[in-house]
Design an enzyme around this catalytic site. Structure first.
Site, short mmCIF file in Angstrom:
data_model
loop_
_atom_site.label_atom_id
_atom_site.label_comp_id
_atom_site.label_asym_id
_atom_site.label_seq_id
_atom_site.Cartn_x
_atom_site.Cartn_y
_atom_site.Cartn_z
N THR A 25 34.03 29.69 39.75
CA THR A 25 33.50 28.96 38.58
C THR A 25 32.87 27.64 39.02
O THR A 25 31.91 27.18 38.41
CB THR A 25 34.60 28.67 37.53
OG1 THR A 25 35.72 28.08 38.16
CG2 THR A 25 35.03 29.92 36.81
N GLN A 100 39.89 37.83 44.68
CA GLN A 100 39.73 38.71 43.53
C GLN A 100 38.28 38.67 43.04
O GLN A 100 37.93 39.37 42.10
CB GLN A 100 40.67 38.26 42.40
CG GLN A 100 42.14 38.37 42.77
CD GLN A 100 43.06 37.71 41.75
OE1 GLN A 100 43.12 36.50 41.64
NE2 GLN A 100 43.75 38.52 40.99
N ASP A 103 31.67 38.33 44.27
CA ASP A 103 30.34 37.73 44.42
C ASP A 103 29.88 37.50 45.85
O ASP A 103 28.76 37.07 46.09
CB ASP A 103 30.29 36.40 43.65
CG ASP A 103 31.49 35.51 43.98
OD1 ASP A 103 31.82 35.36 45.18
OD2 ASP A 103 32.11 34.98 43.03
N HIS A 118 38.94 43.31 44.70
CA HIS A 118 38.23 43.97 43.59
C HIS A 118 36.84 44.41 43.99
O HIS A 118 36.01 44.70 43.13
CB HIS A 118 38.19 43.03 42.37
CG HIS A 118 39.55 42.75 41.80
ND1 HIS A 118 39.82 41.69 40.95
CD2 HIS A 118 40.74 43.38 41.98
CE1 HIS A 118 41.11 41.70 40.64
NE2 HIS A 118 41.68 42.70 41.24
N CYS A 149 20.45 57.71 43.06
CA CYS A 149 20.24 57.79 44.50
C CYS A 149 18.84 58.30 44.84
O CYS A 149 18.40 59.32 44.30
CB CYS A 149 21.29 58.72 45.10
SG CYS A 149 21.19 58.91 46.89
N CYS A 152 19.50 61.87 46.77
CA CYS A 152 20.02 63.09 46.14
C CYS A 152 20.01 63.03 44.61
O CYS A 152 20.36 64.01 43.95
CB CYS A 152 21.43 63.38 46.64
SG CYS A 152 22.70 62.33 45.89
N THR A 190 43.42 30.83 40.67
CA THR A 190 43.85 32.04 39.98
C THR A 190 45.07 31.72 39.13
O THR A 190 45.94 30.96 39.55
CB THR A 190 44.17 33.18 40.96
OG1 THR A 190 44.79 34.26 40.23
CG2 THR A 190 45.12 32.75 42.07
N ASN A 213 45.48 25.04 41.11
CA ASN A 213 44.88 25.64 39.92
C ASN A 213 44.88 24.58 38.82
O ASN A 213 45.78 23.77 38.73
CB ASN A 213 45.70 26.87 39.48
CG ASN A 213 44.92 27.77 38.54
OD1 ASN A 213 43.78 28.14 38.83
ND2 ASN A 213 45.51 28.13 37.42
N ILE A 231 39.67 23.39 42.64
CA ILE A 231 39.89 23.82 44.03
C ILE A 231 38.95 23.12 45.00
O ILE A 231 39.33 22.75 46.12
CB ILE A 231 39.76 25.37 44.10
CG1 ILE A 231 40.07 25.90 45.49
CG2 ILE A 231 38.41 25.86 43.66
CD1 ILE A 231 41.50 26.22 45.67
ZN ZN Z 1 23.04 60.33 47.00
#
Ligand code: ZN
Length: 242
Positions: A25, A100, A103, A118, A149, A152, A190, A213, A231
């Site tokens: 943030t 977590q 970015d 994540h 894709c 495929c 967090t 925090n 932080i």
């Molecule tokens: Zn593919």
């Protein structure tokens, strides 16, 4: 600079940092769980619904409309916290960053050992053949906005852990091992309410647990040092402020 924090850092050689949305943030990236974050009236569903596996499968075009607007980051730069953590790793004092966030800003700051619990918006894969696609491919998807894709025709999915999906167990195991081996654990930005990630703190057995925090967290009672401040302010110094 916080003298008590700097003293603990000076005493440590296997620091692990575990961070959440508050780290990003300060780079201008909204926390979609916070009230003033992504809870706008613009979409028909709340973020937890739109970012679920089920929604991705059943409403793929709408998922991507939300995802492109709210989760892909444009022009954000690492802040003082990201830079200080990268510097500590270069100095041989920090062994891992566990995040977590999705970015990629820790890597952008120069951190090398980063466990992304994540996932990352910067990585995307074909669900059929596994071909890799960069974030630009997701942004540029034409037609109904669903990236497919080039090899495929399969659906391309961000390497991001959606609600209803399990964490990558390999990443989790590495994060857990790093925490167990740490001689200092800094938990930052967090609120420690997202499980199972929040349970990582339990694996730390040392005497230097620091919680940074803005708001109180469940780990405050266990911590050796608690700093209720941004932080970047806690980790940034005169030389790393930004
Ligand atoms: Zn593919």
């Amino acid at each position: 600079m916080v003298p008590e924090l700097e003293k603990l850092i000076a005493q440590s050689s296997r620091i692990v940092f575990f961070g959440g949305a508050g780290v990003s943030t300060e780079s201008g990236i909204p926390d979609f769980r916070s009230v003033d974050g992504l809870y706008h009236q613009k979409f028909d569903y709340p973020p937890e619904v739109m970012l679920s596996h089920e929604f991705f499968v059943e409403h793929t075009a709408e998922f991507y409309r939300f995802y492109r607007e709210k989760l892909i980051v444009h022009g954000a730069e690492p802040n003082a916290a990201h830079r200080r953590l990268a510097e500590l790793e270069r100095q041989g004092k920090l062994t891992a960053v566990i995040t977590q966030n999705i970015d990629g800003l820790h890597q952008a700051a120069g951190s090398r050992t980063v466990y992304e619990l994540h996932g990352s918006t910067l990585r995307n894969y074909c669900t059929r053949c596994g071909a890799f696609y960069p974030v630009e491919y997701i942004e540029a998807a034409g037609g109904d906005g669903v990236p497919r894709c080039a090899e495929c025709g399969g659906l391309v999915k961000p390497d991001v852990v959606l609600y209803g999906e399990g964490l990558d167990m390999d990443v989790w195991a590495k994060a857990e091992a790093a925490v167990r081996a740490a001689d200092m654990l800094i938990v930052g930005g967090t609120s420690l309410v997202v499980y199972p990630a929040a349970s990582l703190v339990r694996y730390y057995r040392g005497e230097r647990l620091v919680v940074i925090n803005k708001q109180p967290t469940p780990a405050d009672a266990l911590a050796n040092l608690v700093l209720h401040m941004p932080i970047g302010q806690a980790l940034g110094g005169p030389d790393t402020a930004g």
